[in-house]
Design a protein around this motif. Structure first.
Motif, PDB file in Angstrom:
ATOM      1  N   ALA A   1       0.901  -1.089  -0.009  1.00 62.17           N
ATOM      2  CA  ALA A   1       0.001  -0.164   0.136  1.00 62.17           C
ATOM      3  C   ALA A   1       0.878   1.158  -0.016  1.00 62.17           C
ATOM      4  O   ALA A   1       1.839   1.142   0.595  1.00 62.17           O
ATOM      5  CB  ALA A   1      -0.907   0.015   1.141  1.00 62.17           C
TER       6      ALA A   1
ATOM      7  N   GLU B   1      -1.845   7.122   2.087  1.00 65.63           N
ATOM      8  CA  GLU B   1      -3.217   7.471   1.700  1.00 65.63           C
ATOM      9  C   GLU B   1      -3.525   8.809   0.672  1.00 65.63           C
ATOM     10  O   GLU B   1      -2.776   9.939   0.853  1.00 65.63           O
ATOM     11  CB  GLU B   1      -3.850   7.804   3.207  1.00 65.63           C
ATOM     12  CG  GLU B   1      -5.301   8.071   3.019  1.00 65.63           C
ATOM     13  CD  GLU B   1      -5.948   8.156   4.353  1.00 65.63           C
ATOM     14  OE1 GLU B   1      -7.210   8.490   4.319  1.00 65.63           O
ATOM     15  OE2 GLU B   1      -5.318   8.436   5.458  1.00 65.63           O
TER      16      GLU B   1
ATOM     17  N   GLU C   1      -6.657   2.884  -4.568  1.00 65.81           N
ATOM     18  CA  GLU C   1      -6.721   2.667  -3.060  1.00 65.81           C
ATOM     19  C   GLU C   1      -8.200   2.098  -2.679  1.00 65.81           C
ATOM     20  O   GLU C   1      -8.445   1.134  -1.772  1.00 65.81           O
ATOM     21  CB  GLU C   1      -6.264   3.743  -2.427  1.00 65.81           C
ATOM     22  CG  GLU C   1      -6.414   3.660  -0.841  1.00 65.81           C
ATOM     23  CD  GLU C   1      -6.141   5.022  -0.069  1.00 65.81           C
ATOM     24  OE1 GLU C   1      -6.157   5.042   1.131  1.00 65.81           O
ATOM     25  OE2 GLU C   1      -5.452   5.839  -0.761  1.00 65.81           O
ATOM     26  N   GLN C   2      -9.017   2.853  -2.991  1.00 71.49           N
ATOM     27  CA  GLN C   2     -10.524   2.639  -2.880  1.00 71.49           C
ATOM     28  C   GLN C   2     -10.850   1.220  -3.542  1.00 71.49           C
ATOM     29  O   GLN C   2     -11.484   0.458  -2.657  1.00 71.49           O
ATOM     30  CB  GLN C   2     -11.369   3.687  -3.637  1.00 71.49           C
ATOM     31  CG  GLN C   2     -12.770   3.513  -3.438  1.00 71.49           C
ATOM     32  CD  GLN C   2     -13.754   4.627  -3.965  1.00 71.49           C
ATOM     33  OE1 GLN C   2     -13.449   5.227  -4.551  1.00 71.49           O
ATOM     34  NE2 GLN C   2     -15.151   4.270  -4.010  1.00 71.49           N
TER      35      GLN C   2
ATOM     36  N   ARG D   1      -8.969  -1.402  -1.234  1.00 70.50           N
ATOM     37  CA  ARG D   1      -9.182  -1.590   0.197  1.00 70.50           C
ATOM     38  C   ARG D   1     -10.700  -2.212   0.116  1.00 70.50           C
ATOM     39  O   ARG D   1     -11.059  -3.118   1.038  1.00 70.50           O
ATOM     40  CB  ARG D   1      -9.585  -0.173   0.699  1.00 70.50           C
ATOM     41  CG  ARG D   1      -8.235   0.565   1.212  1.00 70.50           C
ATOM     42  CD  ARG D   1      -8.471   2.009   1.899  1.00 70.50           C
ATOM     43  NE  ARG D   1      -7.168   2.448   2.156  1.00 70.50           N
ATOM     44  CZ  ARG D   1      -6.358   2.186   3.392  1.00 70.50           C
ATOM     45  NH1 ARG D   1      -6.799   1.066   4.181  1.00 70.50           N
ATOM     46  NH2 ARG D   1      -5.451   2.909   3.506  1.00 70.50           N
ATOM     47  N   SER D   2     -11.655  -2.061  -0.968  1.00 72.71           N
ATOM     48  CA  SER D   2     -12.991  -2.906  -0.843  1.00 72.71           C
ATOM     49  C   SER D   2     -12.655  -4.067  -0.924  1.00 72.71           C
ATOM     50  O   SER D   2     -13.734  -4.905  -0.599  1.00 72.71           O
ATOM     51  CB  SER D   2     -13.681  -2.526  -2.024  1.00 72.71           C
ATOM     52  OG  SER D   2     -13.397  -2.755  -3.269  1.00 72.71           O
TER      53      SER D   2
ATOM     54  N   TRP E   1      -4.470  -3.773   0.249  1.00 68.33           N
ATOM     55  CA  TRP E   1      -3.942  -2.468   0.566  1.00 68.33           C
ATOM     56  C   TRP E   1      -3.581  -1.997   2.052  1.00 68.33           C
ATOM     57  O   TRP E   1      -3.825  -1.086   2.713  1.00 68.33           O
ATOM     58  CB  TRP E   1      -4.942  -1.350  -0.020  1.00 68.33           C
ATOM     59  CG  TRP E   1      -4.093   0.166  -0.398  1.00 68.33           C
ATOM     60  CD1 TRP E   1      -4.219   1.414   0.468  1.00 68.33           C
ATOM     61  CD2 TRP E   1      -3.351   0.547  -1.371  1.00 68.33           C
ATOM     62  NE1 TRP E   1      -3.462   2.271  -0.033  1.00 68.33           N
ATOM     63  CE2 TRP E   1      -2.909   1.830  -1.332  1.00 68.33           C
ATOM     64  CE3 TRP E   1      -2.777  -0.285  -2.509  1.00 68.33           C
ATOM     65  CZ2 TRP E   1      -2.463   2.325  -2.258  1.00 68.33           C
ATOM     66  CZ3 TRP E   1      -2.093   0.453  -3.342  1.00 68.33           C
ATOM     67  CH2 TRP E   1      -1.762   1.795  -3.429  1.00 68.33           C
ATOM     68  N   SER E   2      -2.921  -3.157   2.733  1.00 71.22           N
ATOM     69  CA  SER E   2      -2.804  -3.321   3.990  1.00 71.22           C
ATOM     70  C   SER E   2      -1.223  -2.694   4.658  1.00 71.22           C
ATOM     71  O   SER E   2      -1.359  -2.535   5.785  1.00 71.22           O
ATOM     72  CB  SER E   2      -3.348  -4.503   4.447  1.00 71.22           C
ATOM     73  OG  SER E   2      -2.233  -5.689   3.963  1.00 71.22           O
TER      74      SER E   2
END
Length: 298
Positions: A180, A183, A190-191, A194-195, A199-200
């Motif tokens: 990742a 931010e 990223e969106q 993350r869903s 991206w951790s």
């Protein structure tokens, strides 16, 4: 009115980050760049400081922006080379041979915020950046022209446990840490990740460094991401997992709206077609954007 070399050196610091890179790009010595920097700061009544490795200006930049507009017009009229920033994976296509009439930056800026800022403030003239994080049609200042489209896939180090899975799923991939960036670097990417529970594993990286990105995936049980172009640029040492991400990537050219139909930009688009053509021919999963082909009459 500021002489062209003076503002070149000053804005070169903002764009390229270091006087040694300004010298490489423009042939202006480090000592001269330092002198020009002080001159511009005094003239425009500004201060300059580092923030996360990038130079930022402090103060009212309205006069500087008007001066930059004049200098940018001079570049588009051919009095000075135009300035192009790019991604690390597209830079090899653009640097050898050098693009006629264009100076290529370091091609290592991570995230769209900084590159869009440089374009909006007329420090650079055009930008090649990754899809899907392009300016939309609602952007009043910037226009995006997608060039190529390609899938994104997961990559891991040889010997990674995921390579031995008979049935691979997104849930199985999410069991492992995944790379990742800071931010907001690439908001749409990223969106999407993350869903999916990805991206951790954050990497603090304002400028691309292979050891902090692909290098992490090579040495640890971290899941990374790749495309046909990024694997070629980074050395193709990682193993591709047989599962694509549910969104695509690619390259797009971004320019200020008033230059979207300038003859020099049109010439650049034609040259980009020539540069990307071998990649498209050699990778069945990579293709030109249909709008781009129509734009250049193909």
């Amino acid at each position: 009115m500021v002489e062209l070399p003076v503002l070149e050196a000053f804005d070169g610091l903002l764009w390229l980050r270091a006087a040694v890179q300004v010298e490489r790009c423009y042939g202006i010595t480090e000592a001269t760049t330092s002198r020009y920097r002080k001159r511009c700061l005094q003239l425009f009544e500004l201060a300059m400081e580092r923030r996360q490795g990038e130079w930022e200006l402090i103060g009212d930049t309205s006069l500087l922006l008007r001066e930059r507009h004049v200098h940018q017009e001079a570049r588009w009229r051919g009095f000075r080379p135009l300035r192009l920033e790019a991604t690390y994976w597209s830079a090899p296509l653009l640097s050898s041979p050098a693009l006629q009439g264009w100076l290529l930056g370091e091609s290592n800026i991570v995230g769209v915020s900084r590159t869009f800022q440089l374009l909006e403030e007329r420090v650079i003239d055009a930008l090649i950046t990754g899809l899907p994080d392009l300016p939309t049609s609602r952007n009043p200042d910037l226009v995006a022209i997608p060039i190529i489209r390609m899938p994104v896939f997961f990559v891991v180090a040889p010997g990674h446990p995921l390579l031995s899975r008979d049935q691979l799923s997104l849930e199985a991939i999410a069991e492992f840490p995944s790379l990742a960036l800071p931010e907001g670097a690439y908001p749409l990417v990223e969106q999407a990740l993350r869903s999916l529970g990805l991206w951790s594993d954050g990497v603090r990286m304002a400028r691309y460094r292979r050891d902090l990105w692909e290098g992490r995936a090579e040495q640890e049980l971290v899941v990374g991401y790749g495309t046909a172009l990024s694997l070629v640029a980074s050395g193709d040492t990682l193993c591709r997992l047989p599962l694509q991400l549910p969104f695509g990537s690619g390259d797009g050219l971004v320019v200020r709206r008033e230059y979207a139909h300038h003859p020099s930009l049109q010439a650049l688009l034609v040259e980009l077609y020539r540069r990307y053509l071998p990649i498209v021919r050699n990778h069945v999963e990579v293709d030109f954007d249909l709008g781009f082909l129509a734009r250049i009459g193909m």
